[in-house]
Design an enzyme around this catalytic site. Sequence first.
Site, PDB file in Angstrom:
ATOM      1  N   HIS A  11      63.465  90.483  35.024  1.00  0.00           N
ATOM      2  CA  HIS A  11      62.892  91.287  36.107  1.00  0.00           C
ATOM      3  C   HIS A  11      63.447  92.714  36.058  1.00  0.00           C
ATOM      4  O   HIS A  11      62.748  93.669  36.342  1.00  0.00           O
ATOM      5  CB  HIS A  11      63.219  90.668  37.467  1.00  0.00           C
ATOM      6  CG  HIS A  11      62.482  89.389  37.735  1.00  0.00           C
ATOM      7  ND1 HIS A  11      61.700  89.193  38.843  1.00  0.00           N
ATOM      8  CD2 HIS A  11      62.394  88.241  37.020  1.00  0.00           C
ATOM      9  CE1 HIS A  11      61.164  87.978  38.810  1.00  0.00           C
ATOM     10  NE2 HIS A  11      61.588  87.380  37.711  1.00  0.00           N
TER      11      HIS A  11
ATOM     12  N   ASP B 137      61.679  93.781  44.087  1.00  0.00           N
ATOM     13  CA  ASP B 137      61.345  92.526  43.427  1.00  0.00           C
ATOM     14  C   ASP B 137      60.886  91.473  44.444  1.00  0.00           C
ATOM     15  O   ASP B 137      61.307  91.480  45.602  1.00  0.00           O
ATOM     16  CB  ASP B 137      62.570  92.002  42.677  1.00  0.00           C
ATOM     17  CG  ASP B 137      62.194  90.925  41.685  1.00  0.00           C
ATOM     18  OD1 ASP B 137      61.924  91.258  40.520  1.00  0.00           O
ATOM     19  OD2 ASP B 137      62.137  89.728  42.085  1.00  0.00           O
TER      20      ASP B 137
ATOM     21  N   ALA C 225      69.811  90.531  21.450  1.00  0.00           N
ATOM     22  CA  ALA C 225      69.140  91.170  20.318  1.00  0.00           C
ATOM     23  C   ALA C 225      68.300  92.343  20.811  1.00  0.00           C
ATOM     24  O   ALA C 225      67.797  92.297  21.935  1.00  0.00           O
ATOM     25  CB  ALA C 225      68.224  90.149  19.658  1.00  0.00           C
TER      26      ALA C 225
ATOM     27  N   HIS D 197      59.712  81.367  24.394  1.00  0.00           N
ATOM     28  CA  HIS D 197      59.615  80.473  25.555  1.00  0.00           C
ATOM     29  C   HIS D 197      58.513  80.933  26.515  1.00  0.00           C
ATOM     30  O   HIS D 197      58.357  80.361  27.580  1.00  0.00           O
ATOM     31  CB  HIS D 197      60.965  80.401  26.258  1.00  0.00           C
ATOM     32  CG  HIS D 197      61.344  81.667  26.997  1.00  0.00           C
ATOM     33  ND1 HIS D 197      61.201  82.931  26.461  1.00  0.00           N
ATOM     34  CD2 HIS D 197      61.857  81.880  28.238  1.00  0.00           C
ATOM     35  CE1 HIS D 197      61.610  83.841  27.327  1.00  0.00           C
ATOM     36  NE2 HIS D 197      62.011  83.227  28.413  1.00  0.00           N
TER      37      HIS D 197
ATOM     38  N   TRP E 164      57.241  86.133  30.552  1.00  0.00           N
ATOM     39  CA  TRP E 164      56.131  87.084  30.485  1.00  0.00           C
ATOM     40  C   TRP E 164      56.497  88.341  29.691  1.00  0.00           C
ATOM     41  O   TRP E 164      55.672  88.886  28.954  1.00  0.00           O
ATOM     42  CB  TRP E 164      55.622  87.459  31.888  1.00  0.00           C
ATOM     43  CG  TRP E 164      54.505  88.444  31.780  1.00  0.00           C
ATOM     44  CD1 TRP E 164      54.463  89.706  32.290  1.00  0.00           C
ATOM     45  CD2 TRP E 164      53.252  88.250  31.081  1.00  0.00           C
ATOM     46  NE1 TRP E 164      53.271  90.314  31.960  1.00  0.00           N
ATOM     47  CE2 TRP E 164      52.520  89.450  31.214  1.00  0.00           C
ATOM     48  CE3 TRP E 164      52.701  87.212  30.337  1.00  0.00           C
ATOM     49  CZ2 TRP E 164      51.254  89.618  30.647  1.00  0.00           C
ATOM     50  CZ3 TRP E 164      51.443  87.372  29.775  1.00  0.00           C
ATOM     51  CH2 TRP E 164      50.732  88.571  29.928  1.00  0.00           C
ATOM     52  N   ASN E 165      57.735  88.798  29.821  1.00  0.00           N
ATOM     53  CA  ASN E 165      58.085  90.011  29.072  1.00  0.00           C
ATOM     54  C   ASN E 165      57.998  89.777  27.578  1.00  0.00           C
ATOM     55  O   ASN E 165      57.418  90.577  26.846  1.00  0.00           O
ATOM     56  CB  ASN E 165      59.489  90.476  29.437  1.00  0.00           C
ATOM     57  CG  ASN E 165      59.561  90.874  30.887  1.00  0.00           C
ATOM     58  OD1 ASN E 165      59.025  91.888  31.283  1.00  0.00           O
ATOM     59  ND2 ASN E 165      60.181  90.032  31.695  1.00  0.00           N
ATOM     60  N   SER E 166      58.573  88.668  27.124  1.00  0.00           N
ATOM     61  CA  SER E 166      58.530  88.381  25.688  1.00  0.00           C
ATOM     62  C   SER E 166      57.084  88.269  25.220  1.00  0.00           C
ATOM     63  O   SER E 166      56.722  88.787  24.163  1.00  0.00           O
ATOM     64  CB  SER E 166      59.279  87.086  25.383  1.00  0.00           C
ATOM     65  OG  SER E 166      60.650  87.279  25.653  1.00  0.00           O
TER      66      SER E 166
ATOM     67  N   GLU F 275      57.061  80.018  35.179  1.00  0.00           N
ATOM     68  CA  GLU F 275      55.608  79.972  34.994  1.00  0.00           C
ATOM     69  C   GLU F 275      55.242  80.000  33.511  1.00  0.00           C
ATOM     70  O   GLU F 275      54.142  80.340  33.126  1.00  0.00           O
ATOM     71  CB  GLU F 275      54.964  81.117  35.778  1.00  0.00           C
ATOM     72  CG  GLU F 275      54.869  82.469  35.136  1.00  0.00           C
ATOM     73  CD  GLU F 275      56.128  83.162  34.654  1.00  0.00           C
ATOM     74  OE1 GLU F 275      57.262  82.594  34.708  1.00  0.00           O
ATOM     75  OE2 GLU F 275      55.979  84.301  34.176  1.00  0.00           O
TER      76      GLU F 275
HETATM   77  N1  UDP Z   1      65.706  90.430  25.721  1.00  0.00           N
HETATM   78  C1  UDP Z   1      66.279  91.221  24.752  1.00  0.00           C
HETATM   79  N2  UDP Z   1      67.207  90.648  23.922  1.00  0.00           N
HETATM   80  C2  UDP Z   1      67.577  89.360  24.018  1.00  0.00           C
HETATM   81  C3  UDP Z   1      66.979  88.547  25.020  1.00  0.00           C
HETATM   82  C4  UDP Z   1      66.046  89.107  25.855  1.00  0.00           C
HETATM   83  O1  UDP Z   1      65.955  92.408  24.632  1.00  0.00           O
HETATM   84  O2  UDP Z   1      68.415  88.931  23.235  1.00  0.00           O
HETATM   85  C5  UDP Z   1      64.726  91.043  26.653  1.00  0.00           C
HETATM   86  C6  UDP Z   1      63.295  90.794  26.241  1.00  0.00           C
HETATM   87  O3  UDP Z   1      62.847  91.830  25.411  1.00  0.00           O
HETATM   88  C7  UDP Z   1      62.563  90.743  27.576  1.00  0.00           C
HETATM   89  C8  UDP Z   1      63.609  90.225  28.548  1.00  0.00           C
HETATM   90  O4  UDP Z   1      64.876  90.433  27.928  1.00  0.00           O
HETATM   91  O5  UDP Z   1      62.196  92.037  27.968  1.00  0.00           O
HETATM   92  C9  UDP Z   1      63.465  88.731  28.818  1.00  0.00           C
HETATM   93  O6  UDP Z   1      62.388  88.517  29.662  1.00  0.00           O
HETATM   94  P1  UDP Z   1      61.415  87.287  29.533  1.00  0.00           P
HETATM   95  O7  UDP Z   1      60.416  87.425  30.639  1.00  0.00           O
HETATM   96  O8  UDP Z   1      60.843  87.205  28.176  1.00  0.00           O
HETATM   97  O9  UDP Z   1      62.331  86.009  29.710  1.00  0.00           O
HETATM   98  P2  UDP Z   1      63.503  85.589  30.752  1.00  0.00           P
HETATM   99  O10 UDP Z   1      64.744  86.196  30.247  1.00  0.00           O
HETATM  100  O11 UDP Z   1      63.083  86.111  32.098  1.00  0.00           O
HETATM  101  O12 UDP Z   1      63.506  84.101  30.672  1.00  0.00           O
END
Ligand code: UDP
Length: 484
Positions: free
Chosen positions: A20, A124, A347, A364, A367-369, A388
């Site tokens: 978020h 948020d 990473a 996984h 949404w961001n990934s 979700e």
């Molecule tokens: N992310 C990253 N490096 C990592 C792990 C996550 O840059 O090693 C970033 C990824 O690019 C994304 C966010 O962290 O922007 C993770 O958000 P996502 O919605 O994919 O998953 P969540 O962490 O909420 O389960």
Amino acid sequence: MGPEPQQLHTFFFPLMAQGHLLPAIDMARLFASRGVKVTIITTPLNALLFSNTIDRDNQLGLDISVQLIPFPSEEVGLPQGCENASSFTNLPDWTPKFFKALNLLQKPLEELLQTHSPHCLVADMFFPWATDIAAKLGIPRLIFHGTSFFSLCVSNHLNRYAPHENIKSETQTFIVPGLPDQIKLTRSQLPEHLKTPSELSNLLQRIRESEEKSYGVLVNSFYELESAYADHYTKVLERKAWHIGPVSLRNRDIVDKAQRGNSAPTDNQPCLSWLDSKKPNSVLYVSFGSVARFTASQLLEIATGLEASGYPFIWVVRSKDESEQRWMPEGFEERIEGKGLLIRDWAPQVLILDHPAVGGFVTHCGWNSTLESVSAGVPMITWPLFAEQFYNEKLVTQMLRVGVSTGAHEWSGFVGGEKAAVKREDIEKAVEQLMGGGEEAERMIARAMELKEMARRAVREGGSSYTDLTALIEELRLHPRPAV
Ligand code: UDP
């Protein structure tokens, strides 16, 4: 002539969890790049994750600053120095403590807003009370959920129609009623809070109520990606919403991409030279976001499946998982040398996905990934775990058709189930389907490239996201100010 219009001043209050926080920071920077004065409110350790980036923005003349409030870790029984979900989701019973801590932030937020009198608050979803604070000050509150229109619609319809309540079996499929497409799910894919009342279900109910009283919703997506659901959300569910993404595209240069979400020095990126040595589209990137944890048996399946697939890979592993569980097969790191790269803990994901050598993302479906993969033109291997993510998987595999499923079918929460839900053979099979050539894989790659172009067009001047942000900023400028 009337007085000069005042510069619009917007406050951003992101959740302390990377999934978020990072898009909210991208969003805040995006607003600032369009001439808005921006203040981000966060806690000291979270600020370190993006302060270098903000300093660079300031040097470029953007009006963006950070205000700190303390995070009450110790008051709620979280270890000192744990201010972000990624630092405590491995602890038992962290959820009620986290929610309690979030609640304690009401007063400091209100005091800060009172002294600064901004024109608008973007907060948020996990701060439902922010709507009331904004109302007291007479300013609009915008909500950020951090997910897709598609998932917002699915969640809303599951709540409204509860189709799962009449289903006995966990594995029998049912259709989510009233959506533009036939979306089939099973009970096993649904979040626990939908099936069993809990503190989280109560909080989500408060969140829904606050959403109805809020000024509108900011969505990190672009219209062309999920137009039927963007329309459904605004026209059928009657939410006022603006699509302004993909916001990660705000990170344009290598430094921005490398530093996103990282407080450690980032001048040296060994994974980049490693990727440079690989053929285009040949490498798999494997990462499960910022909070997921796996059991030792599941980690072993991943390691074995990746090794057996024979494709080069970058895999992001948690050092806590490693030290606590000793999952790694004998001689694994030596055997994969040159072929597989393990990155510990964090990473530079956007940088990696944008590299031409990367040809697939085992994700996984956070949404961001998902959206970052779309923005980079990288097709996906989907392995949803919690929240979700099973809905996002449907969008990727069924609607956009840029992904192959591993067959994971059980919502497992942050720490995964006891057993290994996905076996090495499932991983190998999905990898082969995506990376091994063939007509369907070619079509998926072509579609992913089209989506990448669409995403980039959306954020360019005149594009759908660019224009929606312009409209929002104009609307906020014209919004009546409270009498001081
Ligand atoms: N992310 C990253 N490096 C990592 C792990 C996550 O840059 O090693 C970033 C990824 O690019 C994304 C966010 O962290 O922007 C993770 O958000 P996502 O919605 O994919 O998953 P969540 O962490 O909420 O389960």
